[in-house]
Design a protein around this motif. Structure first.
Motif, PDB file in Angstrom:
ATOM      1  N   ARG A   1       0.837  -1.205   0.000  1.00 56.56           N
ATOM      2  CA  ARG A   1       0.000   0.000   0.000  1.00 56.56           C
ATOM      3  C   ARG A   1       0.866   1.247   0.000  1.00 56.56           C
ATOM      4  NH1 ARG A   1      -3.445   0.471   5.196  1.00 56.56           N
ATOM      5  NH2 ARG A   1      -4.371  -1.438   4.361  1.00 56.56           N
ATOM      6  N   GLN A   2       0.551   2.162  -0.892  1.00 53.54           N
ATOM      7  CA  GLN A   2       1.258   3.435  -0.903  1.00 53.54           C
ATOM      8  C   GLN A   2       0.773   4.315   0.254  1.00 53.54           C
ATOM      9  OE1 GLN A   2       3.704   4.860  -2.500  1.00 53.54           O
ATOM     10  NE2 GLN A   2       4.074   3.520  -4.261  1.00 53.54           N
ATOM     11  N   PRO A   3       1.665   5.087   0.864  1.00 55.08           N
ATOM     12  CA  PRO A   3       1.204   6.070   1.842  1.00 55.08           C
ATOM     13  C   PRO A   3       0.453   7.192   1.144  1.00 55.08           C
ATOM     14  CG  PRO A   3       3.516   6.424   1.378  1.00 55.08           C
ATOM     15  CD  PRO A   3       3.121   5.169   0.637  1.00 55.08           C
ATOM     16  N   ALA A   4      -0.241   7.993   1.913  1.00 56.86           N
ATOM     17  CA  ALA A   4      -0.782   9.261   1.417  1.00 56.86           C
ATOM     18  C   ALA A   4       0.059  10.363   2.044  1.00 56.86           C
ATOM     19  CB  ALA A   4      -2.250   9.411   1.792  1.00 56.86           C
ATOM     20  N   VAL A   5       0.349  11.397   1.275  1.00 58.08           N
ATOM     21  CA  VAL A   5       1.302  12.430   1.698  1.00 58.08           C
ATOM     22  C   VAL A   5       0.656  13.806   1.609  1.00 58.08           C
ATOM     23  CG1 VAL A   5       3.530  13.528   1.211  1.00 58.08           C
ATOM     24  CG2 VAL A   5       3.258  11.049   0.876  1.00 58.08           C
ATOM     25  N   PHE A   6       0.870  14.614   2.648  1.00 56.87           N
ATOM     26  CA  PHE A   6       0.533  16.036   2.584  1.00 56.87           C
ATOM     27  C   PHE A   6       1.822  16.832   2.726  1.00 56.87           C
ATOM     28  CE2 PHE A   6      -0.122  20.137   4.624  1.00 56.87           C
ATOM     29  CZ  PHE A   6      -0.999  20.730   3.717  1.00 56.87           C
ATOM     30  N   ALA A   7       2.039  17.782   1.829  1.00 57.02           N
ATOM     31  CA  ALA A   7       3.198  18.671   1.896  1.00 57.02           C
ATOM     32  C   ALA A   7       2.734  20.109   1.980  1.00 57.02           C
ATOM     33  CB  ALA A   7       4.100  18.479   0.671  1.00 57.02           C
ATOM     34  N   GLY A   8       3.254  20.846   2.949  1.00 57.45           N
ATOM     35  CA  GLY A   8       3.071  22.289   2.974  1.00 57.45           C
ATOM     36  C   GLY A   8       4.035  22.900   1.974  1.00 57.45           C
ATOM     37  N   HIS A   9       3.535  23.463   0.859  1.00 53.16           N
ATOM     38  CA  HIS A   9       4.460  23.778  -0.236  1.00 53.16           C
ATOM     39  C   HIS A   9       5.136  25.141  -0.127  1.00 53.16           C
ATOM     40  CE1 HIS A   9       0.538  25.074  -2.303  1.00 53.16           C
ATOM     41  NE2 HIS A   9       1.234  26.204  -2.207  1.00 53.16           N
ATOM     42  N   GLY A  10       4.541  26.092   0.585  1.00 54.46           N
ATOM     43  CA  GLY A  10       5.231  27.353   0.809  1.00 54.46           C
ATOM     44  C   GLY A  10       5.456  28.158  -0.458  1.00 54.46           C
ATOM     45  N   SER A  11       6.529  28.945  -0.459  1.00 55.94           N
ATOM     46  CA  SER A  11       6.820  29.860  -1.564  1.00 55.94           C
ATOM     47  C   SER A  11       7.270  29.123  -2.821  1.00 55.94           C
ATOM     48  CB  SER A  11       7.930  30.828  -1.140  1.00 55.94           C
ATOM     49  OG  SER A  11       8.413  31.568  -2.246  1.00 55.94           O
ATOM     50  N   PRO A  12       6.851  29.595  -4.003  1.00 57.67           N
ATOM     51  CA  PRO A  12       7.392  29.009  -5.244  1.00 57.67           C
ATOM     52  C   PRO A  12       8.915  29.084  -5.317  1.00 57.67           C
ATOM     53  CG  PRO A  12       5.554  30.476  -5.732  1.00 57.67           C
ATOM     54  CD  PRO A  12       5.863  30.660  -4.281  1.00 57.67           C
ATOM     55  N   MET A  13       9.512  30.057  -4.631  1.00 57.25           N
ATOM     56  CA  MET A  13      10.965  30.229  -4.685  1.00 57.25           C
ATOM     57  C   MET A  13      11.724  29.030  -4.117  1.00 57.25           C
ATOM     58  SD  MET A  13      11.847  32.883  -6.319  1.00 57.25           S
ATOM     59  CE  MET A  13      13.567  33.016  -5.807  1.00 57.25           C
ATOM     60  N   TYR A  14      11.039  28.202  -3.357  1.00 59.71           N
ATOM     61  CA  TYR A  14      11.710  27.008  -2.826  1.00 59.71           C
ATOM     62  C   TYR A  14      12.149  26.086  -3.959  1.00 59.71           C
ATOM     63  CZ  TYR A  14       9.782  28.315   1.776  1.00 59.71           C
ATOM     64  OH  TYR A  14       9.462  28.973   2.932  1.00 59.71           O
TER      65      TYR A  14
END
Length: 259
Positions: free
Chosen positions: A5-18
């Motif tokens: 089973r694949q995990p489910a992931v949440f990412a806080g993406h922040g600024s496009p400059m990252y």
């Protein structure tokens, strides 16, 4: 988590400059990518694609969308040439109990998706499909919709949600090491405590938490993706924080998995 089973992931993406300026958050995304079993495809729910109704990208070769302004040309030059997956788009349409528009021309991979995927899968060699956020439905309805996607995890599909738990652009301080607002720290901590206690209802009904919630979520589109990851949690799974922090005083960079 079962081995397949694949995990489910949440990412806080922040600024496009990252995408141009690696930091401890992008390092965490890259490190996470190295631990994941290679998926057959990725379904992304991004805060940056809000529609009337539910849409899913169904083209073979999605374009890289630069859905922002006022940034250096180098950011607009970034391409993330991952293939699409019309088959996954059809599967999503099959699973959901709402009408789904198969979008083949106008959208693609937006910066809420590629700014994270660039670090998770830098070779852009895993097919990517995006699912839109229906701007007309409630957090509870998004949660119900997300639960219907659970079979994909057993079909070797990685479901990546991208947004920010706290996202208040009106109160940002742009300098480095800006001190977080107390209300931002408060709501971020509340989210983590409820998530780790497997108490999803207070997070779905976030408005009831009061002023800290309303300051943290002046509009809900960056918060809704986290609801999708919560909804994908199975009874035998836990939510695990893989990175946390508040940048620019009012942007939460919390990232978590359920597995």
């Amino acid at each position: 988590m079962t081995s397949h089973r694949q995990p489910a992931v949440f990412a806080g993406h922040g600024s496009p400059m990252y995408a141009l300026e690696p930091n401890r958050f992008t390092d965490a995304w890259a490190a996470l990518g190295k631990t994941l079993k290679r998926p057959d495809a990725i379904l992304v729910i991004s805060a940056h694609w809000v529609t009337r109704g539910t849409w899913v990208t169904a083209m073979k070769n999605p374009k890289t969308i630069h859905d922002f302004g006022g940034f250096p040309q180098a950011l607009f030059d970034i391409q993330y040439p991952a293939p699409g997956s019309p088959a996954l788009a059809d599967r999503v349409q099959e699973l959901l109990d709402v009408p789904v528009v198969l979008e083949e021309n106008e959208w693609g991979i937006d910066h809420g998706a590629w700014s994270v995927l660039k670090y998770l899968y830098p070779d852009a060699d895993v097919p990517v499909v995006q699912l839109s956020l229906d701007g007309s439905i409630s957090a509870s309805e998004h949660y119900h919709l997300a639960k219907q996607l659970q079979p994909l995890r057993d079909e070797n599909i990685l479901i990546l949600s991208s947004g920010n738990i706290v996202h208040n652009l009106r109160t940002i301080h742009w300098q480095e090491d800006a001190k977080p607002y107390p209300w931002a720290k408060d709501f971020n901590a509340f989210f983590i405590s409820m998530m780790q206690a497997n108490r999803h209802e207070p997070l779905i009904e976030w408005e009831k938490y009061g002023q800290a919630a309303h300051m943290s979520i002046p509009t809900p589109e960056h918060y809704w993706p986290a609801i999708y990851t919560l909804a994908l949690q199975r009874d035998d799974e836990r939510a695990n924080v893989f990175v946390d922090g508040i940048e620019m005083s009012s942007i939460s960079m919390l990232g978590f998995t359920v597995q």
